[in-house]
Design a protein around this motif. Structure first.
Motif, mmCIF file in Angstrom:
data_model
loop_
_atom_site.group_PDB
_atom_site.id
_atom_site.type_symbol
_atom_site.label_atom_id
_atom_site.label_comp_id
_atom_site.label_asym_id
_atom_site.label_seq_id
_atom_site.Cartn_x
_atom_site.Cartn_y
_atom_site.Cartn_z
ATOM 1 N N VAL A 161 15.342 103.909 -14.413
ATOM 2 C CA VAL A 161 15.076 103.858 -15.855
ATOM 3 C C VAL A 161 15.555 102.527 -16.435
ATOM 4 O O VAL A 161 14.839 101.886 -17.214
ATOM 5 N N ILE A 162 16.736 102.094 -16.033
ATOM 6 C CA ILE A 162 17.261 100.820 -16.537
ATOM 7 C C ILE A 162 16.340 99.677 -16.125
ATOM 8 O O ILE A 162 16.029 98.788 -16.924
ATOM 9 N N THR A 163 15.874 99.695 -14.891
ATOM 10 C CA THR A 163 14.968 98.652 -14.397
ATOM 11 C C THR A 163 13.642 98.686 -15.139
ATOM 12 O O THR A 163 13.113 97.646 -15.534
ATOM 13 N N GLU A 164 13.105 99.892 -15.360
ATOM 14 C CA GLU A 164 11.843 100.019 -16.098
ATOM 15 C C GLU A 164 11.966 99.482 -17.520
ATOM 16 O O GLU A 164 11.013 98.934 -18.066
ATOM 17 N N GLN A 165 13.148 99.641 -18.111
ATOM 18 C CA GLN A 165 13.327 99.227 -19.501
ATOM 19 C C GLN A 165 13.797 97.780 -19.655
ATOM 20 O O GLN A 165 13.675 97.217 -20.740
ATOM 21 N N SER A 166 14.328 97.191 -18.590
ATOM 22 C CA SER A 166 14.832 95.820 -18.723
ATOM 23 C C SER A 166 14.063 94.819 -17.864
ATOM 24 O O SER A 166 13.659 93.768 -18.362
ATOM 25 N N LYS A 168 10.196 92.184 -18.787
ATOM 26 C CA LYS A 168 10.345 90.739 -18.563
ATOM 27 C C LYS A 168 9.329 90.259 -17.519
ATOM 28 O O LYS A 168 8.730 89.189 -17.688
ATOM 29 N N LEU A 169 9.123 91.032 -16.458
ATOM 30 C CA LEU A 169 8.107 90.681 -15.462
ATOM 31 C C LEU A 169 6.733 90.575 -16.119
ATOM 32 O O LEU A 169 5.995 89.605 -15.915
ATOM 33 N N ARG A 170 6.402 91.572 -16.916
ATOM 34 C CA ARG A 170 5.110 91.608 -17.607
ATOM 35 C C ARG A 170 4.960 90.387 -18.510
ATOM 36 O O ARG A 170 3.928 89.717 -18.491
ATOM 37 N N GLY A 216 26.371 97.525 -6.077
ATOM 38 C CA GLY A 216 25.140 96.759 -6.185
ATOM 39 C C GLY A 216 23.861 97.561 -6.299
ATOM 40 O O GLY A 216 22.774 97.029 -6.089
ATOM 41 N N HIS A 217 23.959 98.824 -6.687
ATOM 42 C CA HIS A 217 22.759 99.653 -6.745
ATOM 43 C C HIS A 217 21.739 99.135 -7.758
ATOM 44 O O HIS A 217 20.542 99.046 -7.452
ATOM 45 N N PHE A 218 22.189 98.783 -8.951
ATOM 46 C CA PHE A 218 21.247 98.236 -9.934
ATOM 47 C C PHE A 218 20.666 96.911 -9.444
ATOM 48 O O PHE A 218 19.468 96.658 -9.592
ATOM 49 N N LEU A 219 21.493 96.062 -8.847
ATOM 50 C CA LEU A 219 21.007 94.769 -8.355
ATOM 51 C C LEU A 219 19.895 94.946 -7.321
ATOM 52 O O LEU A 219 18.882 94.250 -7.364
ATOM 53 N N MET A 266 16.047 93.932 -7.674
ATOM 54 C CA MET A 266 15.479 93.066 -6.649
ATOM 55 C C MET A 266 14.210 93.675 -6.079
ATOM 56 O O MET A 266 13.202 92.984 -5.894
ATOM 57 N N ASP A 267 14.233 94.973 -5.810
ATOM 58 C CA ASP A 267 13.036 95.676 -5.313
ATOM 59 C C ASP A 267 11.881 95.567 -6.299
ATOM 60 O O ASP A 267 10.731 95.350 -5.913
ATOM 61 N N GLU A 268 12.176 95.731 -7.579
ATOM 62 C CA GLU A 268 11.121 95.713 -8.591
ATOM 63 C C GLU A 268 10.503 94.322 -8.729
ATOM 64 O O GLU A 268 9.283 94.188 -8.811
ATOM 65 N N ILE A 269 11.330 93.307 -8.733
ATOM 66 C CA ILE A 269 10.805 91.938 -8.806
ATOM 67 C C ILE A 269 9.996 91.639 -7.549
ATOM 68 O O ILE A 269 8.909 91.062 -7.617
#
Length: 189
Positions: free
Chosen positions: A14-19, A23-25, A95-98, A102-105
């Protein structure tokens, strides 16, 4: 006692989807507008068409090579822009969020690479893209030295995960300066 907490997958997602995803888009949209928007009218049309789509829709159209989404210069510009993003976790723990960021990018990188190549990118190119992310985009700090070491290990494992890594790709990079032990609230001693 130490205040340690492992962030579950659904929370980091959820944090990755929202942050990270917005930014990627934005970076992909700006890359296409900068590359293909020869005039103000063209730029406005491209921006409006892209802003009406989600990140997933944009990446899908790029992968399918649909119209101007397949422009190799725009794809290269988008790859450069998203490869230079920076993610910082000031309390990274293990490092779970990191690694989720990284996976999402990397997922976006691979989609763009597929669009450019018209096929699945070779394992070495996928590894190089992840290595570049680990060296230039992923940063973390944590007060617990053990958590920092675990975070480094997780990032290294992320680099080789799913790429069919071979020793011929070279050694894993040194990311000691990217993930450090310290107190992000008061700074280094």
């Amino acid at each position: 006692d130490t205040g340690a907490y492992y962030t579950p997958n659904d929370v980091t997602n959820v944090i990755t989807e929202q942050s990270v995803d917005p930014k990627l888009r934005d970076e992909i949209i700006e890359a296409y507008v900068d590359t293909l928007g020869d005039s103000d009218d063209d730029a406005s049309i491209i921006r409006n068409q892209l802003e009406a789509k989600s990140l997933e829709e944009i990446l899908q159209r790029v992968e399918e090579g649909e119209g101007w989404y397949a422009d190799p210069d725009a794809i290269d510009t988008a790859l450069d822009r998203i490869s230079s993003l920076t993610v910082v976790d000031p309390a990274c723990g293990s490092g779970h969020f990191l690694t989720t960021a990284m996976d999402e990018i990397h997922r976006a990188q691979v989609s763009l690479m597929r669009g450019k190549m018209g096929d699945e990118p070779p394992a070495e190119e996928r590894y190089d893209a992840k290595k570049t992310l680990a060296l230039n985009s992923i940063y973390g700090v944590d007060i617990e030295p053990v958590g920092v070491e675990i975070a480094k290990l997780r990032v290294w494992l992320k680099m080789v995960e799913g790429n069919g890594w071979l020793p011929s790709f070279g050694r894993l990079p040194n990311i000691d300066v990217n993930i450090e032990s310290g107190n992000s609230l008061i700074g280094f001693p």
